[in-house]
Design an enzyme around this catalytic site. Structure first.
Site, PDB file in Angstrom:
ATOM      1  N   GLY A 110     -11.600  43.551   3.084  1.00  0.00           N
ATOM      2  CA  GLY A 110     -10.406  42.723   3.235  1.00  0.00           C
ATOM      3  C   GLY A 110      -9.740  42.844   4.595  1.00  0.00           C
ATOM      4  O   GLY A 110      -8.830  42.078   4.915  1.00  0.00           O
ATOM      5  N   CYS A 137     -17.200  17.310 -17.269  1.00  0.00           N
ATOM      6  CA  CYS A 137     -17.825  16.549 -16.179  1.00  0.00           C
ATOM      7  C   CYS A 137     -18.403  15.259 -16.752  1.00  0.00           C
ATOM      8  O   CYS A 137     -19.115  15.280 -17.755  1.00  0.00           O
ATOM      9  CB  CYS A 137     -18.935  17.382 -15.535  1.00  0.00           C
ATOM     10  SG  CYS A 137     -20.004  16.440 -14.429  1.00  0.00           S
ATOM     11  N   CYS A 140     -22.516  15.544 -16.362  1.00  0.00           N
ATOM     12  CA  CYS A 140     -23.339  16.543 -17.042  1.00  0.00           C
ATOM     13  C   CYS A 140     -22.645  17.154 -18.254  1.00  0.00           C
ATOM     14  O   CYS A 140     -23.231  17.974 -18.953  1.00  0.00           O
ATOM     15  CB  CYS A 140     -23.779  17.637 -16.070  1.00  0.00           C
ATOM     16  SG  CYS A 140     -22.488  18.835 -15.692  1.00  0.00           S
ATOM     17  N   CYS A 187     -18.523  17.382 -11.592  1.00  0.00           N
ATOM     18  CA  CYS A 187     -18.650  18.697 -10.958  1.00  0.00           C
ATOM     19  C   CYS A 187     -18.556  18.550  -9.444  1.00  0.00           C
ATOM     20  O   CYS A 187     -19.240  17.712  -8.857  1.00  0.00           O
ATOM     21  CB  CYS A 187     -20.027  19.301 -11.239  1.00  0.00           C
ATOM     22  SG  CYS A 187     -20.361  19.698 -12.943  1.00  0.00           S
ATOM     23  N   CYS A 242     -24.462  20.500 -11.180  1.00  0.00           N
ATOM     24  CA  CYS A 242     -24.447  19.291 -11.990  1.00  0.00           C
ATOM     25  C   CYS A 242     -25.877  18.751 -12.177  1.00  0.00           C
ATOM     26  O   CYS A 242     -26.295  18.418 -13.283  1.00  0.00           O
ATOM     27  CB  CYS A 242     -23.569  18.246 -11.305  1.00  0.00           C
ATOM     28  SG  CYS A 242     -22.984  16.947 -12.415  1.00  0.00           S
TER      29      CYS A 242
HETATM   30 ZN   LIG Z   1     -21.496  18.031 -13.823  1.00  0.00          ZN
END
Ligand SMILES: [Zn+2]
Lengths: 259, 286
Positions: free
Chosen positions: B33, B242, B245, B267, B273
């Protein structure tokens, strides 16, 4: 009002800027609950002294010791940077003449007040907001303006917000640099009343720099008069103002009376 | 074209530069970090294209690596295509669009939906590495604040968010605390992706070209998104699957499908996807 052990001890505090003297060999003790006014004309070294005492400026000579919350007296120069910064945002306050120097102008009044709480790890939004609300009321700002940025506030309101932002952490010592400077007379009077009330209520100690003897008279218990970087007279405020002994102080007091 | 191409070292950067960047990366991995300065080089592309990420990738990639480049979750934006082509050209490495096949994934704005695994490296392109800059523009001051763990200002920013919007409205570049120590800007990924950084088995490297900073999250590091007790961190939620999909619990983009206001939510991770559709899943829009 005072206890037997000093809160802050300045010994021979000196600041040079190259060949030029900022302040020279200033020594005093400040007791808990005591308000010390440092007065003088511009160029007298009073602001340099304030910055030196509050670790905002490295000293050329001398030493400042401070009694920490645990009762130990520490030489400020020996604190680590982390300790110094922690002290500055918890146990100390610093009120600038120009509120813009002490506020975050681009965040809300609430965030300005809440910053010190968040700095020490408060992670409850509702509690921070409640405290901010409470402090706005205490400094006589309508709590309905909590989400406004200080940019939309008047000069007097900004100064009161700056005070709230400092006092929220319940500091024991507040440094003030001409806190009423630049304000209209009527606004000044209201601010002075407020400051006097808060300082009394909270039992604060303060070191107040001002060129205005009336401000010193109203707020301080003790006074130090500076000229050319040196302290020329020191004593209880009423005594210094009513019976000035050093010719320079006499001149200062006389110039006020003429007005 | 033959003969007109200047002679590049493998992966464009000379070996000395790569060693310098690798040293910065090693330091970054050792101090999770923490922003490590490095001497950023001019790359044959504009800064906005993620030259920091490109330099990190160029310094770690080897001939056996398989590279995937995504931009906003997609493998085929101009930016992604150009960077992929650049590396195929100067390093002659195998490239892929499949998350599972890649060993090095350079990204802007997303973390793939397919969980990353041990041995993979995710390289982020970072525009502004300093999370404290919003309220403290002075670099000298932010450096001290990191050193002393003075992170109250991050909460001032979140406080403002809630005060002005009723909730934490920061949705991108949502600040995180790394292994309980440094506060870090995760680059402009949606906060939806923040939980994926936590305990991630892959190595995560961040490169900021213009700002000349590299930072890192080693595998299996604790990543916490900053929040308030009474306003806990929450990821974006989508109220539909989505359209293509049918996936749920993934980050969706809104796509305008025609000039009559038709909209499709799909997506943002195009590879994810496609993989799902190949596997026979389909969404309500199909
Ligand atoms: Zn998708």
């Amino acid at each position: 009002m005072t206890t037997d052990q000093p809160l802050l001890i300045a010994k021979g505090v000196t600041k040079h800027y190259g060949a030029r003297t900022g302040c020279e060999d200033v020594s005093f003790e400040l007791y808990p609950g005591e308000i010390l006014a440092v007065v003088g004309e511009s160029g007298s070294g009073k602001t340099t002294l304030l910055n030196g005492l509050s670790c905002r400026l490295p000293l050329t000579g001398g030493q400042v010791s401070y009694r920490m919350r645990d009762g130990t007296l520490r030489n400020l120069a020996s604190l680590t940077e982390a300790e110094r910064r922690f002290l500055m945002r918890t146990d100390w306050g610093f009120v600038h003449q120009n509120p813009a120097d002490g506020l975050r102008m681009r965040v809300s009044a609430g965030a300005n007040i809440g910053e010190r709480m968040m700095a020490v790890g408060v992670r409850h939004y509702g509690r921070i907001r409640e405290t901010a609300d409470d402090w706005l009321t205490r400094v006589e700002i309508n709590a309905g303006r909590i989400d406004e940025n200080p940019a939309s506030f008047s000069g007097g309101m900004r100064q009161r917000l700056q005070i709230a932002r400092n006092l929220v952490s319940h500091p024991r010592l507040v440094f003030m640099d001409e806190p009423t400077g630049g304000l209209d007379v009527s606004v000044q009077a209201r601010l002075l009343d407020l400051l006097r009330a808060l300082v009394g209520e909270m039992g604060l100690s303060a070191i107040l720099v001002t060129h205005d003897l009336a401000v010193a008279r109203l707020l301080s218990h003790r006074m130090m008069v500076m000229k050319d970087g040196r302290v020329v007279e020191t004593g209880l405020t009423d005594r210094v103002l009513d019976d000035p002994r050093h010719p320079y102080t006499q001149l200062l007091v006389a110039s006020i009376l003429e007005v | 074209m033959t003969g007109s191409l200047p002679a590049y070292n493998f992966a464009y950067l000379d070996e000395e530069t790569k060693r310098m960047i690798r040293r910065a990366i090693l330091k970054a991995v050792a101090i999770p970090g923490y922003q490590v300065p490095f001497a950023s080089r001019e790359m044959p592309m504009p800064y906005g294209w993620g030259t920091g990420g490109v330099q990190v990738t160029a310094s770690i990639i080897g001939p056996d690596d398989v590279l995937k480049v995504i931009d906003q979750g997609s493998d085929d934006t101009t930016n992604a295509v150009s960077i992929r082509a650049f590396f195929a050209n100067v390093a002659n490495v195998a490239v892929t669009t499949k998350t599972a096949e890649a060993t090095v994934i350079q990204t802007r704005h997303r973390i793939p939906e397919t969980p990353l695994r041990e041995g993979q490296t995710l390289v982020y392109q970072v525009p502004i590495p300093e999370p404290l800059r919003f309220l403290e523009p002075r670099e000298t001051e932010t450096r001290i604040m990191h050193a002393l763990e003075e992170y109250g200002l991050m909460h001032v920013k979140l406080y403002e968010d809630i005060a002005k919007n009723g909730h934490i409205a920061t949705t991108y570049a949502y600040p995180v605390k790394v292994e309980g120590r440094y506060v870090m800007d995760p680059s402009p990924i949606p906060k939806f992706d923040n939980p994926k950084m936590d305990d991630c088995p892959a190595l995560q490297l961040f490169g900021a070209g213009r700002e000349q900073r590299i930072y890192a999250i080693p595998p299996h590091t604790r990543i916490e998104s900053l929040d308030f007790e009474d306003h806990p961190f929450r990821v974006q939620e989508f109220d539909r699957p989505c359209g293509l999909c049918g996936a749920t619990g993934v980050y969706l983009d809104e796509i305008v499908t025609d000039d009559r206001g038709g909209r499709l939510y799909a997506c943002s991770d195009t590879d994810y996807c496609e993989e799902r559709r190949m596997a026979g899943h389909s969404g309500p829009a199909l």
